[in-house]
Design an enzyme around this catalytic site. Sequence first.
Site, PDB file in Angstrom:
ATOM      1  N   CYS A  74       0.862  -1.186   0.000  1.00 32.71           N
ATOM      2  CA  CYS A  74       0.000   0.000   0.000  1.00 32.71           C
ATOM      3  C   CYS A  74       0.892   1.228   0.000  1.00 32.71           C
ATOM      4  O   CYS A  74       1.601   1.472  -0.953  1.00 32.71           O
ATOM      5  CB  CYS A  74      -0.952  -0.024   1.188  1.00 32.71           C
ATOM      6  SG  CYS A  74      -0.160  -0.464   2.745  1.00 32.71           S
ATOM      7  N   SER A  75       0.880   1.995   1.059  1.00 30.90           N
ATOM      8  CA  SER A  75       1.758   3.160   1.094  1.00 30.90           C
ATOM      9  C   SER A  75       2.217   3.421   2.521  1.00 30.90           C
ATOM     10  O   SER A  75       2.204   4.565   2.976  1.00 30.90           O
ATOM     11  CB  SER A  75       1.061   4.371   0.506  1.00 30.90           C
ATOM     12  OG  SER A  75      -0.142   4.617   1.187  1.00 30.90           O
ATOM     13  N   CYS A  76       2.613   2.372   3.241  1.00 24.74           N
ATOM     14  CA  CYS A  76       3.120   2.556   4.590  1.00 24.74           C
ATOM     15  C   CYS A  76       4.357   3.455   4.532  1.00 24.74           C
ATOM     16  O   CYS A  76       5.216   3.280   3.669  1.00 24.74           O
ATOM     17  CB  CYS A  76       3.498   1.218   5.221  1.00 24.74           C
ATOM     18  SG  CYS A  76       2.058   0.185   5.495  1.00 24.74           S
TER      19      CYS A  76
END
Lengths: 104, 218
Positions: B125-127
């Site tokens: 995702c976009s951690c």
Amino acid sequence: MTNSLELANDGPSAPPRANGELIFDAPWQSRAFGIAAALVEDGRLDWPQFQAALIETVPHHENYWDAWLVSLVDLTETNDLIAPSSLVLRTTELFERPAGHDHG
Amino acid sequence: MSSDHDHHDHGPHDHGPHDHGHSHAVDKNDPSLRVEAIESLLVEAGLVTSEKIDALVDRYQHDIGPMNGARVVAKAWTDPDYRARLLDDATAAIAELGYGGAQGEKMVAVENTDDVHNLVVCTLCSCYPWPVLGLPPSWYKSHEYRARAVREPRAVLKEFGTDVADETEIKIWDSSAEIRYLVLPQQPPGTDGLGEEELARLVGRDAMIGVRLAGVES
């Protein structure tokens, strides 16, 4: 080379931040910030002078950006960028302009 | 500044007296009125443009986000004990400076050396380590970066203007909800005499993601 704002990390002149990001609670605050940044970048305002004004005014205001605006008004006037009388006049004009948006 | 008379008729912040787009202030001392007045007078005098103000607000809002991380890196460069603590337990070392995640993610610092270049991505995702790096750049969330950083990291780095020597190993770190990575970039040559504050200014967000080197303008 352009001038940039060396924003303080702490002390009275440091702007409010969360996780490193500047915090603005209202659009006018970011606008006031951007106006000062533009004037500093073009050398029309001196950043150390602006910071000194902030250190002076911040303790007298509840909100940091109120103090920023007071400093901005003060320094644009003392540096002859804006005449005090024209600021009063323009503010009044803007206040008295037709609302326009709610005549439907 | 080249604009002289062309600033009255365009842009989202056209504050002419017949501008009906704004809400009507109820109080004459409303700060928004005063700011609008200041801006309109300065624009008319040719001292600023509304576009420039837009750009500066944007720049400062986004560029100073990574300042916390930059201070961590600068401290690690100047203080060998701190560097050791950071590499041993980044969560605790970052907390020493007063920064930390509200959700208690574990932070891991990975050190760039002559032999290893580290690159952080979140493939799922976009951690992102936002407590130290602010908000992630839009490209970090893109499918393209997430896929290509793993598949062809050297090509991705090149697109950021970062040349990594062929003999240098590139390590990819996949951020997750549990572990967030921070790249400890190499200190730029010739900066040994600088203090922490000056060094911190050399550390950009991209260097702490690993797509650029420290001291290189993004």
